[in-house]
Design a protein around this motif. Structure first.
Motif, PDB file in Angstrom:
ATOM      1  N   MET A   1      -3.966  -2.687 -11.643  1.00  0.00           N
ATOM      2  CA  MET A   1      -3.651  -1.793 -10.536  1.00  0.00           C
ATOM      3  C   MET A   1      -4.543  -0.566 -10.608  1.00  0.00           C
ATOM      4  O   MET A   1      -4.115   0.514 -11.021  1.00  0.00           O
ATOM      5  CB  MET A   1      -2.170  -1.419 -10.569  1.00  0.00           C
ATOM      6  CG  MET A   1      -1.248  -2.563 -10.203  1.00  0.00           C
ATOM      7  SD  MET A   1       0.464  -2.001  -9.971  1.00  0.00           S
ATOM      8  CE  MET A   1       1.220  -3.520  -9.385  1.00  0.00           C
ATOM      9  N   ASP A   2      -5.780  -0.741 -10.215  1.00  0.00           N
ATOM     10  CA  ASP A   2      -6.775   0.324 -10.287  1.00  0.00           C
ATOM     11  C   ASP A   2      -7.233   0.673  -8.877  1.00  0.00           C
ATOM     12  O   ASP A   2      -7.698  -0.193  -8.128  1.00  0.00           O
ATOM     13  CB  ASP A   2      -7.963  -0.135 -11.134  1.00  0.00           C
ATOM     14  CG  ASP A   2      -9.015   0.954 -11.274  1.00  0.00           C
ATOM     15  OD1 ASP A   2      -8.725   2.106 -10.909  1.00  0.00           O
ATOM     16  OD2 ASP A   2     -10.112   0.646 -11.741  1.00  0.00           O
ATOM     17  N   LEU A  28      -3.381   6.692  -9.648  1.00  0.00           N
ATOM     18  CA  LEU A  28      -4.223   5.548  -9.994  1.00  0.00           C
ATOM     19  C   LEU A  28      -5.680   5.759  -9.594  1.00  0.00           C
ATOM     20  O   LEU A  28      -6.468   4.825  -9.605  1.00  0.00           O
ATOM     21  CB  LEU A  28      -3.674   4.284  -9.338  1.00  0.00           C
ATOM     22  CG  LEU A  28      -2.334   3.804  -9.888  1.00  0.00           C
ATOM     23  CD1 LEU A  28      -1.768   2.679  -9.028  1.00  0.00           C
ATOM     24  CD2 LEU A  28      -2.474   3.329 -11.332  1.00  0.00           C
ATOM     25  N   THR A 211       5.760   1.227  -6.141  1.00  0.00           N
ATOM     26  CA  THR A 211       5.246   0.180  -7.030  1.00  0.00           C
ATOM     27  C   THR A 211       4.813  -1.052  -6.232  1.00  0.00           C
ATOM     28  O   THR A 211       3.750  -1.639  -6.479  1.00  0.00           O
ATOM     29  CB  THR A 211       6.311  -0.219  -8.062  1.00  0.00           C
ATOM     30  OG1 THR A 211       6.620   0.916  -8.873  1.00  0.00           O
ATOM     31  CG2 THR A 211       5.818  -1.347  -8.957  1.00  0.00           C
ATOM     32  N   VAL A 214       1.649  -0.300  -4.012  1.00  0.00           N
ATOM     33  CA  VAL A 214       0.425  -0.383  -4.818  1.00  0.00           C
ATOM     34  C   VAL A 214       0.055  -1.842  -5.066  1.00  0.00           C
ATOM     35  O   VAL A 214      -1.124  -2.209  -5.021  1.00  0.00           O
ATOM     36  CB  VAL A 214       0.607   0.382  -6.143  1.00  0.00           C
ATOM     37  CG1 VAL A 214      -0.544   0.084  -7.089  1.00  0.00           C
ATOM     38  CG2 VAL A 214       0.699   1.880  -5.887  1.00  0.00           C
ATOM     39  N   ALA A 215       1.044  -2.674  -5.299  1.00  0.00           N
ATOM     40  CA  ALA A 215       0.763  -4.102  -5.507  1.00  0.00           C
ATOM     41  C   ALA A 215       0.109  -4.722  -4.277  1.00  0.00           C
ATOM     42  O   ALA A 215      -0.835  -5.514  -4.391  1.00  0.00           O
ATOM     43  CB  ALA A 215       2.054  -4.848  -5.850  1.00  0.00           C
ATOM     44  N   THR A 218      -3.572  -3.636  -4.239  1.00  0.00           N
ATOM     45  CA  THR A 218      -4.452  -4.075  -5.326  1.00  0.00           C
ATOM     46  C   THR A 218      -4.487  -5.584  -5.534  1.00  0.00           C
ATOM     47  O   THR A 218      -5.362  -6.082  -6.250  1.00  0.00           O
ATOM     48  CB  THR A 218      -4.027  -3.415  -6.651  1.00  0.00           C
ATOM     49  OG1 THR A 218      -2.650  -3.710  -6.920  1.00  0.00           O
ATOM     50  CG2 THR A 218      -4.207  -1.906  -6.576  1.00  0.00           C
ATOM     51  N   ASN A 219      -3.563  -6.325  -4.925  1.00  0.00           N
ATOM     52  CA  ASN A 219      -3.543  -7.779  -5.087  1.00  0.00           C
ATOM     53  C   ASN A 219      -4.249  -8.435  -3.908  1.00  0.00           C
ATOM     54  O   ASN A 219      -3.707  -8.484  -2.801  1.00  0.00           O
ATOM     55  CB  ASN A 219      -2.106  -8.287  -5.196  1.00  0.00           C
ATOM     56  CG  ASN A 219      -2.037  -9.764  -5.554  1.00  0.00           C
ATOM     57  OD1 ASN A 219      -2.991 -10.512  -5.353  1.00  0.00           O
ATOM     58  ND2 ASN A 219      -0.907 -10.195  -6.087  1.00  0.00           N
TER      59      ASN A 219
END
Length: 236
Positions: A1-2, A28, A211, A214-215, A218-219
């Motif tokens: 998760m960058d 992040l 959370t 962010v997923a 980043t996914n």
């Protein structure tokens, strides 16, 4: 998760879930811009975030302003939207003008945003619905309908906007500033009672929703998806 070097726009970022997402993405490494209808609230949120957070006054109800804003910006890597004002009451009790305004704010606001937004290829757009879309409640039919509409919109946009990814986060009861109008004892009793009914035994926070946001960002293998961050509220 960058998210180092990424640009993230958070509509509704001055408070609640939006602020939680803004805080998470900045931590992040993202360059975050928060947007809200109130310049005062934007300034206060930027002060809380610190760092290099940017802010802008923007209303998802104003299509012209949205188009003007994005015309002046480079494409964002990720856009998150939790901006909405809705009123909830039984169908026969909620004035029609309030029902129309609720749809205009939450559903059509997201639609207007999606239509205007400039998002980089392989970037993402995340909308916010709510678990009443699949767990209806008497007296809240309007909210369930709006949320279900947003989830359907998400799936269609994911096909239209590819390779930009479009997803939807669907929260349950989240402890935010909107409940500060209740006195402390009433608020505590409401949260305690709700927590006892949930499988997880606790109330959600903006950080829990962030959370998942962010997923989504980043996914690269998620699009057209709705994820319920509701403590099990949809099955309780």
């Amino acid at each position: 998760m960058d998210l180092q070097g990424k640009t993230v726009l958070v509509l509704g970022g001055s408070s609640g879930i939006g602020f939680g997402v803004a805080h998470a993405v900045q931590a992040l490494g993202a360059s975050v811009t928060i947007a809200s209808r109130s310049a005062e609230h934007v300034d206060a949120a930027r002060a809380r975030l610190g760092g290099t957070a940017k802010g802008t006054t923007l209303d998802t109800g104003d299509a012209t302003a949205l188009e003007r804003f994005f015309a002046e910006q480079a494409p964002f890597d990720h856009v998150f939207c939790s901006a909405a004002r809705t009123k909830v009451a039984a169908v026969r009790e909620l004035p029609l003008q309030d029902a129309y305004a609720s749809f205009d704010s939450k559903f059509w606001g997201a639609y207007r945003l999606a239509r205007a937004a400039k998002i980089a290829d392989r970037g993402s757009l995340t909308l916010t619905s709510g678990f009443l879309s699949i767990r209806p409640r008497a007296g809240a039919a309007i909210q369930g309908a709006i949320n279900a509409g947003l989830e359907g919109l998400t799936r269609g946009l994911a096909l239209e906007f590819a390779p930009v990814r479009v997803n939807c986060v669907s929260p349950g009861l989240i402890m935010t500033e909107m409940y500060q109008t209740l006195d402390g004892d009433r608020r505590r009793a409401m949260f305690d009672g709700a927590a006892q009914k949930l499988p997880v035994g606790q109330i959600g926070t903006p950080e829990h929703v962030a959370t998942q946001a962010v997923a989504f960002m980043t996914n690269p293998y998620m699009t057209g998806t709705t994820v319920y961050v509701d403590g099990g509220g949809a099955i309780a």
